[in-house]
Write a protein that holds these residues in place. Structure first.
Motif, mmCIF file in Angstrom:
data_model
loop_
_atom_site.group_PDB
_atom_site.id
_atom_site.type_symbol
_atom_site.label_atom_id
_atom_site.label_comp_id
_atom_site.label_asym_id
_atom_site.label_seq_id
_atom_site.Cartn_x
_atom_site.Cartn_y
_atom_site.Cartn_z
ATOM 1 N N THR A 5 0.923 -1.338 0.135
ATOM 2 C CA THR A 5 -0.113 -0.080 -0.009
ATOM 3 C C THR A 5 0.881 1.432 -0.008
ATOM 4 O OG1 THR A 5 -1.785 -1.046 1.014
ATOM 5 C CG2 THR A 5 -1.885 0.997 1.254
ATOM 6 N N ALA A 6 2.025 1.297 0.895
ATOM 7 C CA ALA A 6 2.770 2.342 0.885
ATOM 8 C C ALA A 6 3.455 2.476 -0.420
ATOM 9 C CB ALA A 6 3.802 2.156 2.155
ATOM 10 N N VAL A 7 3.924 1.436 -0.951
ATOM 11 C CA VAL A 7 4.928 1.453 -2.369
ATOM 12 C C VAL A 7 3.791 2.035 -3.491
ATOM 13 C CG1 VAL A 7 5.872 0.241 -4.298
ATOM 14 C CG2 VAL A 7 6.495 -0.385 -1.721
ATOM 15 N N THR A 8 2.607 1.751 -3.605
ATOM 16 C CA THR A 8 1.680 2.142 -4.468
ATOM 17 C C THR A 8 1.450 3.765 -4.305
ATOM 18 O OG1 THR A 8 0.426 -0.065 -4.590
ATOM 19 C CG2 THR A 8 -0.827 1.834 -5.250
ATOM 20 N N ARG A 9 1.109 4.087 -3.095
ATOM 21 C CA ARG A 9 1.019 5.473 -2.680
ATOM 22 C C ARG A 9 2.176 6.208 -3.041
ATOM 23 N NH1 ARG A 9 -2.276 8.600 0.741
ATOM 24 N NH2 ARG A 9 -1.016 10.416 1.529
ATOM 25 N N LYS A 11 4.302 5.519 -5.608
ATOM 26 C CA LYS A 11 4.353 5.651 -7.187
ATOM 27 C C LYS A 11 3.376 6.641 -7.572
ATOM 28 C CE LYS A 11 5.608 0.696 -7.958
ATOM 29 N NZ LYS A 11 5.136 -0.635 -8.455
ATOM 30 N N LEU A 12 2.032 6.664 -6.947
ATOM 31 C CA LEU A 12 0.866 7.414 -7.197
ATOM 32 C C LEU A 12 1.338 8.976 -7.032
ATOM 33 C CD1 LEU A 12 -2.145 5.551 -6.286
ATOM 34 C CD2 LEU A 12 -1.528 6.243 -8.645
ATOM 35 N N LEU A 13 2.136 9.218 -6.168
ATOM 36 C CA LEU A 13 2.341 10.408 -5.700
ATOM 37 C C LEU A 13 3.608 11.167 -6.569
ATOM 38 C CD1 LEU A 13 2.623 10.522 -1.790
ATOM 39 C CD2 LEU A 13 1.279 11.789 -3.299
ATOM 40 N N GLY A 14 4.544 10.107 -7.076
ATOM 41 C CA GLY A 14 5.758 10.469 -8.017
ATOM 42 C C GLY A 14 5.033 10.797 -9.406
ATOM 43 N N ALA A 15 3.952 9.952 -9.676
ATOM 44 C CA ALA A 15 3.519 10.340 -11.156
ATOM 45 C C ALA A 15 2.634 11.279 -11.022
ATOM 46 C CB ALA A 15 2.748 8.843 -11.476
ATOM 47 N N ALA A 16 1.761 11.657 -9.846
ATOM 48 C CA ALA A 16 1.309 12.824 -9.873
ATOM 49 C C ALA A 16 1.950 14.036 -9.875
ATOM 50 C CB ALA A 16 0.071 12.725 -8.864
ATOM 51 N N GLU A 35 -1.608 5.037 -15.077
ATOM 52 C CA GLU A 35 -0.870 4.295 -15.974
ATOM 53 C C GLU A 35 0.818 4.499 -15.887
ATOM 54 O OE1 GLU A 35 -0.030 4.263 -20.880
ATOM 55 O OE2 GLU A 35 -2.027 5.151 -19.927
ATOM 56 N N LEU A 36 1.109 5.948 -15.518
ATOM 57 C CA LEU A 36 2.383 6.192 -15.244
ATOM 58 C C LEU A 36 2.895 5.360 -13.997
ATOM 59 C CD1 LEU A 36 4.801 8.088 -16.274
ATOM 60 C CD2 LEU A 36 3.882 9.892 -15.181
ATOM 61 N N ALA A 37 2.024 5.435 -12.909
ATOM 62 C CA ALA A 37 2.432 4.836 -11.926
ATOM 63 C C ALA A 37 2.426 3.202 -12.009
ATOM 64 C CB ALA A 37 1.601 5.206 -10.782
ATOM 65 N N GLY A 38 1.886 2.774 -12.921
ATOM 66 C CA GLY A 38 1.646 1.281 -12.987
ATOM 67 C C GLY A 38 0.675 0.504 -12.362
ATOM 68 N N VAL A 39 -0.516 1.304 -11.703
ATOM 69 C CA VAL A 39 -1.598 0.711 -10.958
ATOM 70 C C VAL A 39 -2.776 1.093 -11.728
ATOM 71 C CG1 VAL A 39 -0.041 1.136 -9.022
ATOM 72 C CG2 VAL A 39 -1.662 2.917 -9.697
ATOM 73 N N ASN A 40 -3.889 0.452 -11.194
ATOM 74 C CA ASN A 40 -5.234 0.659 -11.376
ATOM 75 C C ASN A 40 -5.623 2.000 -11.276
ATOM 76 O OD1 ASN A 40 -8.144 0.544 -11.139
ATOM 77 N ND2 ASN A 40 -7.848 -1.454 -11.950
ATOM 78 N N HIS A 47 -6.890 5.632 -2.602
ATOM 79 C CA HIS A 47 -5.779 6.302 -1.426
ATOM 80 C C HIS A 47 -6.189 7.657 -1.275
ATOM 81 C CE1 HIS A 47 -2.530 3.073 -1.159
ATOM 82 N NE2 HIS A 47 -3.057 2.799 -2.217
ATOM 83 N N PHE A 48 -6.639 8.580 -2.126
ATOM 84 C CA PHE A 48 -6.723 9.825 -2.274
ATOM 85 C C PHE A 48 -8.196 10.431 -2.362
ATOM 86 C CE2 PHE A 48 -2.598 8.791 -3.741
ATOM 87 C CZ PHE A 48 -1.971 9.327 -3.049
ATOM 88 N N GLY A 49 -9.188 9.571 -2.748
ATOM 89 C CA GLY A 49 -10.612 9.930 -2.849
ATOM 90 C C GLY A 49 -11.010 10.833 -4.115
ATOM 91 N N SER A 50 -10.084 11.535 -4.692
ATOM 92 C CA SER A 50 -10.591 12.331 -5.621
ATOM 93 C C SER A 50 -9.305 12.792 -6.367
ATOM 94 C CB SER A 50 -11.451 13.574 -5.388
ATOM 95 O OG SER A 50 -10.729 14.281 -4.567
ATOM 96 N N LYS A 51 -9.265 13.510 -7.499
ATOM 97 C CA LYS A 51 -8.133 14.266 -8.310
ATOM 98 C C LYS A 51 -7.763 15.311 -7.212
ATOM 99 C CE LYS A 51 -8.547 16.389 -12.132
ATOM 100 N NZ LYS A 51 -8.494 16.798 -13.664
#
Length: 199
Positions: A5-9, A11-16, A35-40, A47-51
């Protein structure tokens, strides 16, 4: 599971960070970030509720990175300003995020505003102590001015280029700008200290 979960978070923050820095809140796309983070894509909402929640978390993570790396003003305030300049030059994404935030939030309350305001209040108190002045509005404006000196050339690189490129032959403009920023910070700090102790 918690590690995944922490790794996914992360990845998403880096891509975002890349997506929001380039396109802002309105232009960013959740599917591209996923897609950039490699996750669904659904992971973003989980994780974040919204954009907008992801954008707020992205800004917060970038601000935490700045705080960890640069810290509070130390004994050598001008050197601290140089460190702030270096951080923004090497990682301009935070400044871009802050500019997009200003455009999207206008004058309204920011997500996590109280936490951020408390962090700046602490910096004002530390700076005031270093300068020997009261930690009031004057010290707050000095902090704002020092951050502005360090950040502005990197926030608007096109303006820096337009003003400097015709005046530089072989010198690196970043070195020139950094040197003058630190010199101006030194003068500002000296003037505020002298004025503060004379009152």
């Amino acid at each position: 599971m918690a590690r995944d979960t922490a790794v996914t978070r992360q990845k998403l923050l880096g891509a975002a960070r890349q997506e929001f820095a380039a396109l802002g809140v309105a232009g960013a796309r959740v599917d591209r970030i996923a897609e950039l983070a490699g996750v669904n894509k659904e992971r973003v909402y989980g994780h974040f509720g919204s954009k907008e929640g992801l954008f707020a978390a992205t800004v917060s993570a970038a601000m935490d990175e700045l705080a960890e790396e640069v810290g509070k003003p130390g004994d050598d305030i001008a050197a601290w300003v140089g460190s702030v300049y270096d951080f923004h030059r090497e990682r301009p994404e935070l400044l871009r995020l802050l500019l997009w935030e200003a455009l999207s939030c206008g004058g309204g309350e920011l997500p996590g505003e109280q936490r951020r305001a408390e962090g700046y209040a602490l910096k004002v108190d530390v700076l005031a102590g270093r300068l020997g002045v009261e930690p009031g509005p004057r010290a707050a404006v000095v902090l704002l001015s020092l951050i502005g000196l360090a950040a502005w050339p990197n926030a608007v690189p096109q303006l820096t280029r337009l003003i400097l490129d015709s005046r530089l032959e072989s010198a690196d403009s970043a070195e020139v700008v950094r040197g003058v920023v630190v010199e101006l910070a030194t003068g500002l700090v000296k003037g505020v200290h002298e004025t503060g102790t004379a009152e």
